[in-house]
Design a protein around this motif. Sequence first.
Motif, PDB file in Angstrom:
ATOM      1  N   GLY A 155       0.814  -1.197   0.000  1.00  0.00           N
ATOM      2  CA  GLY A 155       0.000   0.000   0.000  1.00  0.00           C
ATOM      3  C   GLY A 155       0.854   1.256   0.000  1.00  0.00           C
ATOM      4  O   GLY A 155       2.049   1.218   0.311  1.00  0.00           O
ATOM      5  N   ASP A 157       0.845   5.194   1.439  1.00  0.00           N
ATOM      6  CA  ASP A 157       0.182   6.142   2.335  1.00  0.00           C
ATOM      7  C   ASP A 157       0.080   7.531   1.724  1.00  0.00           C
ATOM      8  O   ASP A 157      -0.899   8.250   1.949  1.00  0.00           O
ATOM      9  CB  ASP A 157       0.939   6.228   3.666  1.00  0.00           C
ATOM     10  N   GLU A 158       1.105   7.899   0.964  1.00  0.00           N
ATOM     11  CA  GLU A 158       1.148   9.257   0.429  1.00  0.00           C
ATOM     12  C   GLU A 158       1.918   9.260  -0.876  1.00  0.00           C
ATOM     13  O   GLU A 158       2.930   8.561  -1.012  1.00  0.00           O
ATOM     14  CB  GLU A 158       1.825  10.196   1.433  1.00  0.00           C
TER      15      GLU A 158
END
Length: 303
Positions: A155, A157-158
């Motif tokens: 994944g 996050d930013e």
Amino acid sequence: MRVISSPQVAEQAVLASLRDAFGDLSRSETPVPGQFVIELPGGGDVIHYPAVLPHAGVYAVKVSPYLPDPAGPAVVTAWTMLVSLSTGQPVALLDASGLTVERTAATTVLAADLLLPPDAATAAVIGYGRIGRAHARYLSHLRPGMTVRAFSPGGIDEVDDGVRAVASIHDAVTGADLVMLCTSAADDVLDPRTLPPGTVVTSISTNAPGAREIPPAAVPGLDVYVDARTSLQVASELAQAATAGWDPATVRGDLAGLVAGHAPRPSGERPVYFRSVGLGIEDAAVAWAACRNDDDTTKGLPQ
């Protein structure tokens, strides 16, 4: 000798220094040195990356120790020393930990820019960690109009400006003109044969034994380019493909040839694969660019 513990360098300066270094190499009859590994007693190793920059008048060597610690994470450092070819004296010692990220991303993106058609519009970054983000950053300098999609298995996050996170590798690579593999995977991440002809795929992988990002069986079906011919012994998937019968002589070109315009263009009949393993000439070029950013360090040396 000046010790530079936090070297700073701009992306455009890194790219210009790499072009100069590989331009020198294209005019030289001396093969670029590869990596040299010294095994340490009790485990661990030190990798040496030597190089000469004739236009800068310096010899360089990066040393990168890997020191296992049974009680915790291994210690990994990197330092590059520049030595004047005029005086034989050390010019600078630079902490190369951050510079290694810069040279890895800049080398890949420089090659991709030279392999892509002018109208390439979309790129995918697979593995959006520190190095993947640097790839996207350098791409924004050379191909500012490209759309960039990013995917990481764990994944994201930013994301940085101009980058869009997606949910799968499929979402990232579908319709992409450029796919940049920026993972530390020990096994296949993507089979380039599933992509349309002309798609440019780049890989950095890691120095871990056997590590790779594409299957060796895919190599014969690709237009293969490398940062240097010495990489053929280091890149796991290329070495394994050669053992299985692929002819390394079919490599279409290296980065020196691409920079000089000597290497043939991709055929357009197969996906394109650029493999870099990290070379001393790349470390030297980035270290030299960082030194030129420091006025005192390069005073009296060729500019």
